[in-house]
Design a protein around this motif. Structure first.
Motif, PDB file in Angstrom:
ATOM      1  N   GLY A  81       1.326   1.655  16.476  1.00 55.60           N
ATOM      2  CA  GLY A  81       1.987   0.459  15.938  1.00 55.60           C
ATOM      3  C   GLY A  81       1.496  -0.815  16.593  1.00 55.60           C
ATOM      4  O   GLY A  81       1.317  -1.850  15.919  1.00 55.60           O
ATOM      5  N   TRP A  82       1.251  -0.754  17.923  1.00 58.10           N
ATOM      6  CA  TRP A  82       0.754  -1.951  18.618  1.00 58.10           C
ATOM      7  C   TRP A  82      -0.641  -2.317  18.128  1.00 58.10           C
ATOM      8  O   TRP A  82      -0.954  -3.493  17.916  1.00 58.10           O
ATOM      9  CB  TRP A  82       0.749  -1.688  20.118  1.00 58.10           C
ATOM     10  N   LEU A  84      -1.922  -1.623  15.191  1.00 60.23           N
ATOM     11  CA  LEU A  84      -1.808  -2.129  13.824  1.00 60.23           C
ATOM     12  C   LEU A  84      -1.381  -3.586  13.801  1.00 60.23           C
ATOM     13  O   LEU A  84      -1.877  -4.393  13.000  1.00 60.23           O
ATOM     14  CB  LEU A  84      -0.811  -1.266  13.046  1.00 60.23           C
ATOM     15  N   ARG A  85      -0.473  -3.944  14.682  1.00 58.33           N
ATOM     16  CA  ARG A  85       0.017  -5.328  14.720  1.00 58.33           C
ATOM     17  C   ARG A  85      -0.979  -6.264  15.387  1.00 58.33           C
ATOM     18  O   ARG A  85      -1.115  -7.424  14.984  1.00 58.33           O
ATOM     19  CB  ARG A  85       1.352  -5.367  15.461  1.00 58.33           C
ATOM     20  N   ARG A  86      -1.685  -5.755  16.382  1.00 58.22           N
ATOM     21  CA  ARG A  86      -2.591  -6.596  17.156  1.00 58.22           C
ATOM     22  C   ARG A  86      -3.921  -6.826  16.457  1.00 58.22           C
ATOM     23  O   ARG A  86      -4.446  -7.950  16.458  1.00 58.22           O
ATOM     24  CB  ARG A  86      -2.833  -5.925  18.511  1.00 58.22           C
ATOM     25  N   GLY A  88      -4.748  -5.683  13.132  1.00 61.81           N
ATOM     26  CA  GLY A  88      -4.769  -5.666  11.683  1.00 61.81           C
ATOM     27  C   GLY A  88      -5.088  -4.273  11.166  1.00 61.81           C
ATOM     28  O   GLY A  88      -5.563  -3.399  11.898  1.00 61.81           O
ATOM     29  N   GLY A  89      -4.826  -4.070   9.882  1.00 65.74           N
ATOM     30  CA  GLY A  89      -4.929  -2.736   9.320  1.00 65.74           C
ATOM     31  C   GLY A  89      -6.312  -2.128   9.413  1.00 65.74           C
ATOM     32  O   GLY A  89      -6.484  -0.995   9.855  1.00 65.74           O
ATOM     33  N   ALA A  92      -7.500  -1.641  13.172  1.00 74.89           N
ATOM     34  CA  ALA A  92      -6.709  -0.587  13.803  1.00 74.89           C
ATOM     35  C   ALA A  92      -7.100   0.783  13.269  1.00 74.89           C
ATOM     36  O   ALA A  92      -7.170   1.771  14.008  1.00 74.89           O
ATOM     37  CB  ALA A  92      -5.224  -0.845  13.574  1.00 74.89           C
TER      38      ALA A  92
END
Length: 225
Positions: A81-82, A84-86, A88-89, A92
């Motif tokens: 999750g980190w 993905l948020r940091r 981008g899709g 990540a």
């Protein structure tokens, strides 16, 4: 409120297609499955029976050993999750794809290492031939004996828990010979060992021994795992 348009991907990410994704998902597991098939075929063609691993009985010593798999899974989800948020899709996904490949390559390396570790070690079936005990055989006491049915991972047989002189704690041994079914708790087994190429101990000879009181004195033998 208008959101800024996402930046277009550049480099190899821009050329990534669903075909690449399919290769990424299925090629690493296929490598492991193919390697396992080749190694099993090589083992089946050996002239003798591979030696039997003698492994320590692992007993959880606390709540940390019981729950660490759940903690590891939760940590992996948080890290995903980190990322993905940091990042981008797309970025990540590239990092997770690299970890996916490394995971399966690590499994393939572990399979190859285990095969090489046991290479050249064979079981001398003295129990079937009725030969006398070899001098210096280690006498291990049987703590428990239980039938283990065949499964996907094992051919099954008689699962023994042994107390071996020179080794710390009980050890487990799986015998698939029919005559091993007569072994009971309290019996004594005469064992011969060989170390693996990298680690571990393997039984290369075993025989159900007479009661210890009737055996001639044997020299003390200390085995280092």
């Amino acid at each position: 409120m208008n959101h800024p348009a996402p930046h277009p991907q550049t480099g190899w990410l821009a050329q990534w297609t669903s075909l690449h994704t399919a290769w990424l998902l299925f090629a690493p597991p296929a490598v492991l499955v193919g390697l396992r098939w080749v190694l099993q075929l090589s083992t089946d063609r050996l002239p003798g029976t591979p030696a039997l691993p003698l492994a320590p009985v692992s007993v959880p010593s606390g709540w940390v050993e019981l729950f660490w798999p759940l903690a590891l899974a939760a940590l992996a989800l948080l890290a995903g999750g980190w990322l993905l948020r940091r990042l981008g899709g797309r970025r990540a996904a590239s990092v997770l794809g690299l970890l996916w490949v490394l995971l399966w390559l690590g499994g393939s390396g572990a399979l190859l290492q285990r095969h090489l570790n046991e290479q050249g070690l064979f079981l001398r079936d003295a129990a079937a031939t009725g030969e006398a005990l070899r001098p210096g055989a280690v006498l291990a006491q049987v703590l428990s004996s239980q039938f283990k049915p065949p499964s996907v991972r094992s051919m099954g047989g008689t699962a023994l828990v042994l107390q071996v002189p020179g080794l710390q704690g009980p050890h487990r041994l799986l015998l698939d010979e029919p005559q091993a079914a007569q072994i009971k708790p309290g019996d004594t087994l005469a064992l011969a060992f060989s170390p693996g190429r990298f680690r571990g101990l393997f039984v290369t000879d075993w025989q159900l021994a007479p009661p210890v009181a009737t055996l001639p004195a044997a020299p003390s033998l200390i085995i280092k795992p």
